[in-house]
Structure formats: C-alpha cells, structure tokens
Design a protein around this motif. Structure first.
Motif: not given
Length: 172
Positions: A34-53
C-alpha cells in the motif's frame, strides 16, 4: 514513467526485469503493501491541483487580454512554472484536447484524495477545489477529453476565447 512500489527484496529482485523495462525510475518505498498507492495519491493530488491551477492562470491571462502564447512563454521561465503547466498548456494553445490523460481520471483520483483526507480527518481544501473544477468539466461533457480541457469551464462561465485547433489548411 515512474513506478512507486513496495515489497520484499525478493519480490523486487524477481520483478526487476519488468520494472526496469517499463519505468525510467523505480521508487522502492518499503516492504509494507500500500505504500506505493499512498505515494501515488500524494502525486495525483499535486498533479490535479497543478493542472486546475494552470487552467485558471491561463483563463485569467486570457480574460485580462494577454496573449496566451506569451503567458506560456513567460510563466515557463518564471517561478510560477510547474511541470504540469509546461506540459498541459501546449494542449490549450493548440486547441487540442485529444486525451493523453482524461478529465475523468482526475475526477476519480481527486475523489480518492478527498475520501482519504476525510478518513484521516485531514482537510484537503485545495484538492477539493481542484476536484470541483474537474467535476464541472466532466458535468459539461468534457470528461473524456484531455485533462487540460478543465479550462473549458472558464470558457463556459466567462466567455473567454480559447485557442482553436488548426484545420487541415493550417488555419485556425
């Protein structure tokens, strides 16, 4: 492509040929599942926010009468730049929303971020705002378009003129 994974030394040794063939970088994040999935979620938070911004920044620039290509040029050489801005704004400039990564993916991922934050009693207001922008884009019928199509929400709300795709004659 980067792979974020966890597992035992033996598992990584066995998977190494496949991981090395498909990924430029493999992040080994420990043994626990699950650590990999958790890290990917952190990355996707940033990616989504960056695209929206990035979409919001471009919409603001366009609304103020700035040339979109000039906004891109200046920002990609300024402190406000991000990898997502640099990667997604060319889709907007070309008026090409052929999906490389769809709006629907960020609706899914940012919903997972929102749910995870709720489960952990951790507020995620910036991710929630980005989620609303992607949800609006999906609701407007852009869910299967490239995630840069989130800018079309601003077009609908404020009437900004977005760059259009060139036709076969090379004209917009």
């Amino acid at each position: 492509l980067s792979v974020m994974a966890s597992g035992t030394e033996a598992a990584f040794a066995k998977a190494a040929p496949v991981l090395d063939a498909m990924a430029a970088t493999v992040y080994r994040l420990g043994d626990e599942p699950g650590i990999g999935s958790s890290m990917k979620l952190v990355n996707q938070l940033l990616a989504g926010v960056h695209i929206a911004t990035a979409a919001e920044a471009m919409a603001l620039g366009i609304r103020m009468g700035l040339d979109p290509a000039t906004v891109y040029e200046v920002i990609t050489h300024s402190a406000g730049n991000s990898w997502m801005f640099e990667n997604r704004v060319p889709h907007i400039l070309a008026g090409d929303y052929t999906p490389l990564s769809a709006v629907d993916i960020f609706v899914k991922d940012l919903n997972i971020v929102h749910e995870t934050g709720r489960e952990l009693a951790l507020p995620t207001p910036v991710a929630a705002s980005a989620l609303q922008q992607f949800t609006a884009a999906r609701g407007a019928g852009f869910g299967r378009e490239d995630d840069a199509a989130v800018i079309k929400v601003y077009q609908r709300l404020s009437g900004i003129d977005l760059p259009e795709a060139a036709n076969d004659d090379g004209e917009a």
